[in-house]
Enzyme design. Structure first.
Site, PDB file in Angstrom:
ATOM      1  N   CYS A  91     -24.534 -10.454 -22.514  1.00 44.34           N
ATOM      2  CA  CYS A  91     -24.543  -9.246 -21.682  1.00 44.34           C
ATOM      3  C   CYS A  91     -25.710  -9.307 -20.690  1.00 44.34           C
ATOM      4  CB  CYS A  91     -24.676  -8.017 -22.571  1.00 44.34           C
ATOM      5  SG  CYS A  91     -24.930  -6.504 -21.636  1.00 44.34           S
ATOM      6  N   GLU A 123       6.411  14.709   8.948  1.00 42.78           N
ATOM      7  CA  GLU A 123       5.880  14.788   7.582  1.00 42.78           C
ATOM      8  C   GLU A 123       5.093  13.530   7.273  1.00 42.78           C
ATOM      9  OE1 GLU A 123       9.321  14.955   5.071  1.00 42.78           O
ATOM     10  OE2 GLU A 123      10.089  16.735   6.049  1.00 42.78           O
ATOM     11  N   LYS A 145       5.424   3.568  10.769  1.00 43.38           N
ATOM     12  CA  LYS A 145       4.578   2.847   9.813  1.00 43.38           C
ATOM     13  C   LYS A 145       3.266   2.399  10.442  1.00 43.38           C
ATOM     14  CE  LYS A 145       7.045   2.105   5.912  1.00 43.38           C
ATOM     15  NZ  LYS A 145       7.349   0.787   5.442  1.00 43.38           N
ATOM     16  N   ASP A 155       3.376   7.633  -0.384  1.00 45.25           N
ATOM     17  CA  ASP A 155       3.634   6.313  -0.952  1.00 45.25           C
ATOM     18  C   ASP A 155       3.817   6.437  -2.465  1.00 45.25           C
ATOM     19  OD1 ASP A 155       4.036   3.653  -1.086  1.00 45.25           O
ATOM     20  OD2 ASP A 155       1.951   3.078  -0.785  1.00 45.25           O
ATOM     21  N   CYS A 181     -26.990  -0.991 -26.068  1.00 44.35           N
ATOM     22  CA  CYS A 181     -27.136  -1.685 -24.779  1.00 44.35           C
ATOM     23  C   CYS A 181     -27.589  -0.668 -23.721  1.00 44.35           C
ATOM     24  CB  CYS A 181     -25.810  -2.321 -24.370  1.00 44.35           C
ATOM     25  SG  CYS A 181     -25.794  -2.929 -22.679  1.00 44.35           S
ATOM     26  N   CYS A 241     -19.591  -5.980 -24.149  1.00 47.55           N
ATOM     27  CA  CYS A 241     -20.861  -6.079 -24.850  1.00 47.55           C
ATOM     28  C   CYS A 241     -20.734  -5.182 -26.082  1.00 47.55           C
ATOM     29  CB  CYS A 241     -21.998  -5.586 -23.956  1.00 47.55           C
ATOM     30  SG  CYS A 241     -23.509  -5.294 -24.890  1.00 47.55           S
ATOM     31  N   LYS A 252       4.361  10.346   5.086  1.00 48.80           N
ATOM     32  CA  LYS A 252       5.231   9.518   4.239  1.00 48.80           C
ATOM     33  C   LYS A 252       4.455   9.154   2.975  1.00 48.80           C
ATOM     34  CE  LYS A 252       8.539   5.800   4.383  1.00 48.80           C
ATOM     35  NZ  LYS A 252       8.142   5.056   3.187  1.00 48.80           N
ATOM     36  N   CYS A 256     -28.423  -6.527 -21.898  1.00 49.85           N
ATOM     37  CA  CYS A 256     -29.223  -6.576 -23.116  1.00 49.85           C
ATOM     38  C   CYS A 256     -29.273  -7.956 -23.773  1.00 49.85           C
ATOM     39  CB  CYS A 256     -28.709  -5.553 -24.128  1.00 49.85           C
ATOM     40  SG  CYS A 256     -27.053  -5.922 -24.726  1.00 49.85           S
ATOM     41  N   TYR A 282      11.253  16.884  -0.137  1.00 46.76           N
ATOM     42  CA  TYR A 282      11.499  16.893   1.305  1.00 46.76           C
ATOM     43  C   TYR A 282      12.951  16.739   1.714  1.00 46.76           C
ATOM     44  CZ  TYR A 282      11.336  11.989   0.056  1.00 46.76           C
ATOM     45  OH  TYR A 282      11.535  10.800  -0.577  1.00 46.76           O
TER      46      TYR A 282
HETATM   47  O1  D41 Z   1       7.287  11.168   1.973  1.00 51.93           O
HETATM   48  C1  D41 Z   1       8.188  10.333   1.921  1.00 51.93           C
HETATM   49  N1  D41 Z   1       7.997   9.200   1.300  1.00 51.93           N
HETATM   50  C2  D41 Z   1       9.507  10.632   2.523  1.00 51.93           C
HETATM   51  C3  D41 Z   1      10.557   9.764   2.275  1.00 51.93           C
HETATM   52  C4  D41 Z   1       9.736  11.774   3.325  1.00 51.93           C
HETATM   53  N2  D41 Z   1       8.735  12.649   3.579  1.00 51.93           N
HETATM   54  N3  D41 Z   1      10.945  12.008   3.830  1.00 51.93           N
HETATM   55  C5  D41 Z   1      11.993  11.168   3.595  1.00 51.93           C
HETATM   56  N4  D41 Z   1      13.192  11.465   4.099  1.00 51.93           N
HETATM   57  C6  D41 Z   1      14.222  10.682   3.882  1.00 51.93           C
HETATM   58  C7  D41 Z   1      15.553  11.058   4.471  1.00 51.93           C
HETATM   59  C8  D41 Z   1      15.426  11.301   5.924  1.00 51.93           C
HETATM   60  C9  D41 Z   1      16.562   9.969   4.249  1.00 51.93           C
HETATM   61  C10 D41 Z   1      16.018  12.304   3.791  1.00 51.93           C
HETATM   62  C11 D41 Z   1      11.813  10.004   2.796  1.00 51.93           C
HETATM   63  C12 D41 Z   1      12.969   9.204   2.587  1.00 51.93           C
HETATM   64  N5  D41 Z   1      14.148   9.574   3.146  1.00 51.93           N
HETATM   65  C13 D41 Z   1      12.982   7.976   1.820  1.00 51.93           C
HETATM   66  N6  D41 Z   1      12.055   7.529   1.025  1.00 51.93           N
HETATM   67  C14 D41 Z   1      12.434   6.345   0.528  1.00 51.93           C
HETATM   68  C15 D41 Z   1      13.641   6.053   1.011  1.00 51.93           C
HETATM   69  C16 D41 Z   1      14.002   7.066   1.824  1.00 51.93           C
END
Ligand code: D41
Length: 723
Positions: A449, A152, A355, A156, A472, A467, A154, A452, A267
């Site tokens: 400005c 999946e 990451k 933010d 302007c 301004c 992640k 103008c 998720y």
């Molecule tokens: O999309 C995410 N940020 C995301 C975070 C994700 N897709 N899956 C996640 N799955 C978990 C577990 C495996 C512990 C159920 C997570 C996070 N944890 C998570 N996000 C922040 C702390 C943990």
């Protein structure tokens, strides 16, 4: 390297549910010979812990981080490594032993029935491989076996946990420290991406109780919109979408949350009764069927090579997304294997976060220029020596305002570190002071400005310099550009260049002037052929009947973005009604806060605005009242009245549902009422309905009926009408 972490105890006496994994201390494979920490190690661990705690407070508590995520991760890794080597350093209060910081005061504490776990990180292919080897070792599988993984993105954003009881949202909580978060139910109820009632599929069941976990976030467009609103009012803008989402979710006033279009993807699962999932993909598909948003970019990978390929693809692919991700989450797909792998130190061993490194590069500031926005705000922008950051050439970065320039002490000629904050807007992170030659020039905001020449103003307590000149040219040009933009009046053919031409010579002094343009006038401009000019005129003409919301948005009233314009248009229906309304009436509209209400009211009171509206009207601009042509008709001709307190749906949600299905929601009961939906402590309307023989539904019956209708699309026959 394999980190050795202390096991977390599952609190005895808690019911065992999905998510309570057998917790076993991990077998350590890297016992060091040098087993006692000396003073120096202790000091180093304490210093790292201090830095991390400070960063936590700034990040979670104040949503104003000082160090980058990459720096934070590095600190955490160093501390973990040190503690792995000298386990006695891993005291109970070490930052490695908890996740995040505690709840910030102001919201009620919300304990999670099943703790919200955190994720271990893998930086790069090698660490990913080590994680995969470990899970195979733990499962007693031969090294050549391949385990199926769900990959999946992640997201933010901010992790949240929603509790649904028999399909109804009863509580929403932030993650907090993983054990206890904050109760943000009222705010979450305003997020349109989050259903307050789960959809029940025909023939399927819903869990009697479930904690649904996911991420609340802001898309890039909405982030930019919020910041530009804040900038207009001279407030402090958010550094990135994540902070903006955090700030929006933790609002004291749910109206503010409602006015910011937060989004969400789900998720994970905590407590769950009366339902069981078999795999991560099964969970995602089930969530989707319940109406919970899930991210479409998931992939079931049969091999680790496929997992790595997925990670690699998204490292560059993420640039095309409309929201931020900070990596990939890889999960062992099969729930039986997840259970067997369990968790240590609050991180499941069946999942890992892959990451991407935060990319920061150095470049030099060639010059600093001032941009004038449509509200007259003067924004300093750094012209940079072009560099590639995460695959995109960056040559400009915003410096926000005078205070920001002073805080970072950015000077022309400086070597600076830049990064693409939130992956979209390039940002100057810091100046590399060591590279200073002494020839760099400090920057001062101009006192007049640049467009103008009018003296600029900076109101006390505000960060923005403006301004004040209504005429302007640069400001007018930006206003016209906004008015004709796709999200507003959508007048094709009038791009940046054309708007500049039209305004620079004073041909167009405000948006109403657009409607007086003639072929002759247009043809006077360079490179304007008859064909293009005719097209532009015809597009301008077509814009006369754009929907009201678009016109409202195009007028550039402060705090009125696309969404708020829609809310106002559908509530008031016409400019005349809007112009005649009061601040109180405006503020009473769902999703309209006090600031917005005041701004709208003021705009309509202003004499210049009134004149503009008269001229627009005279020019034949007659916006169309909102209507929804694609409505379902299953409730066509039906009139529903809601009374009492609804517990599963918000009142506006219920009424919206009726409208979407082609029916009408009315405020009073009459003999024409098809159904009265009576919530808790219903009063006189219920009495009246009984007197008139109007059929009364409970909230549950109403929801069941709507679900039934949506699935079967059959026309219902209320008893009252059968008679
Ligand atoms: O999309 C995410 N940020 C995301 C975070 C994700 N897709 N899956 C996640 N799955 C978990 C577990 C495996 C512990 C159920 C997570 C996070 N944890 C998570 N996000 C922040 C702390 C943990």
């Amino acid at each position: 390297m394999v980190f050795r972490s202390l096991p977390t105890q599952v609190t005895p006496g808690k019911r065992r549910r999905h998510g309570d994994f057998p917790v076993t201390p991990e077998k350590s494979s890297d016992i060091s010979l040098d087993i006692f920490a000396d003073d120096e190690h202790q000091k180093r661990a304490a210093a790292l812990a201090d830095k991390i705690r400070r960063a936590d407070v700034l990040y979670y508590g104040q949503a104003q981080p000082e160090i980058s995520d990459a720096e934070y991760d590095a600190l955490m890794r160093d501390l973990r490594a040190l503690e792995a080597q000298y386990p006695e350093l891993a005291t109970k209060d070490s930052p490695t032993q908890r996740v995040g910081s505690g709840a910030v005061t102001g919201f009620e504490p919300a304990p999670h029935v099943v703790p919200m776990l955190s994720l271990d990180n893998a930086f790069g292919a090698e660490e990913l491989m080590l994680w995969d080897e470990r899970r195979k070792r733990l499962l007693g599988l031969p090294a050549e076996t391949q385990i199926e993984s769900a990959c999946e993105l992640k997201i933010d954003g901010l992790s949240v946990s929603l509790t649904y009881v028999n399909g109804s949202l009863v509580r929403a909580a932030t993650r907090g420290d993983g054990e206890t978060g904050e109760d943000i139910t009222s705010n979450v109820r305003t997020i349109r991406a989050i259903p307050t009632v789960l959809l029940k599929q025909a023939g399927a069941s819903l869990p009697s109780r479930i904690e649904v976990r996911g991420e609340v976030f802001l898309g890039h467009r909405e982030f930019a919109r919020i910041n530009s609103d804040i900038e207009e009012t001279g407030g402090k803008t958010f550094a990135n979408p994540r902070n903006a989402a955090a700030g929006s979710l933790r609002q004291k006033d749910p109206n503010v949350t409602a006015s910011r279009r937060l989004d969400a993807f789900f998720y994970g699962v905590g407590e769950c009764e009366g339902y069981s999932f078999t795999s991560q993909l099964n969970l995602l598909a089930t969530y989707k069927s319940w109406g919970l948003p899930t991210n479409p970019n998931v992939q079931l990978c049969a091999t680790l090579a496929e997992v790595q390929a997925f990670c690699d693809i998204w490292e560059t692919g993420k640039q095309k997304l409309t929201y931020d991700i900070d990596g990939v989450v890889i999960k062992t797909n099969d729930f039986r294997l997840q259970l067997e792998l369990g968790a240590v130190s609050r991180s499941p061993r069946w999942a890992i976060a892959y990451k991407y490194p935060a990319i920061q590069v150095r470049t030099t500031v060639n010059s600093i220029e001032i941009q004038v926005g449509r509200t007259g705000a003067l924004t300093p922008v750094a012209n940079l020596e072009p560099v590639a950051v995460a695959g995109v050439i960056v040559s400009r970065a915003t410096l926000h305002n005078q205070d920001e320039i002073r805080r970072k002490d950015v000077r022309v000629g400086d070597t600076v570190v830049i990064q693409r904050a939130g992956e979209v807007i390039p940002e100057v992170v810091e100046v590399v002071i060591a590279e200073r030659k002494g020839t760099e020039e400090p920057f001062e905001m101009p006192t007049t400005c640049p467009s103008c020449g009018t003296d600029v103003v900076r109101p006390e307590g505000e960060a923005v310099t403006r301004c004040p000149n209504l005429r302007c040219p640069r400001k007018v040009e930006q206003q016209i550009e906004h008015f004709v933009s796709r999200a507003a009046m959508d007048i094709e053919g009038l791009g940046e260049k054309q708007c500049e031409l039209l305004t620079s010579e004073g041909t167009v002094k405000d948006v109403a002037d657009l409607y007086t343009l003639t072929l002759e006038t247009l043809l006077r401009f360079d490179r304007m052929g008859e064909k293009l000019a005719t097209k532009i005129l015809s597009n301008i003409d077509a814009s006369r009947t754009r929907p009201l919301a678009r016109l409202l948005h195009g007028l550039g009233i402060r705090h009125i973005g696309e969404h708020t314009a829609e809310v106002l248009a559908s509530h008031f229906g016409s400019l005349t009604r809007l112009a005649a309304t009061s601040v109180e009436e405006l503020a009473a509209v769902h999703e309209i806060g006090k600031t917005t209400a005041e701004s709208v009211w003021k705009w309509f009171q202003n004499e210049e605005s009134q004149q503009l509206l008269v001229r627009l009207q005279a020019a034949g601009v007659t916006p169309t009242a909102p209507q929804d042509s694609e409505r379902s008709t299953v409730l066509a001709g039906k009139i529903l009245v809601f009374t009492g307190t609804l517990v599963r749906l918000r009142r506006d949600e219920a009424e919206g549902l009726v409208k979407r299905l082609g029916g009408r929601a009315s405020g009073s009961v009459s003999k024409n009422t098809s159904w009265l939906v009576a919530g808790e402590s219903a009063g006189s309307k219920l009495t009246k309905a009984n007197e008139l023989g109007v059929q009364v539904l409970t909230e549950d019956e109403f929801i069941a009926m709507v679900e039934e209708l949506q699935h079967s699309s059959a026309q219902p026959e209320p008893a009252a009408e059968q008679e």
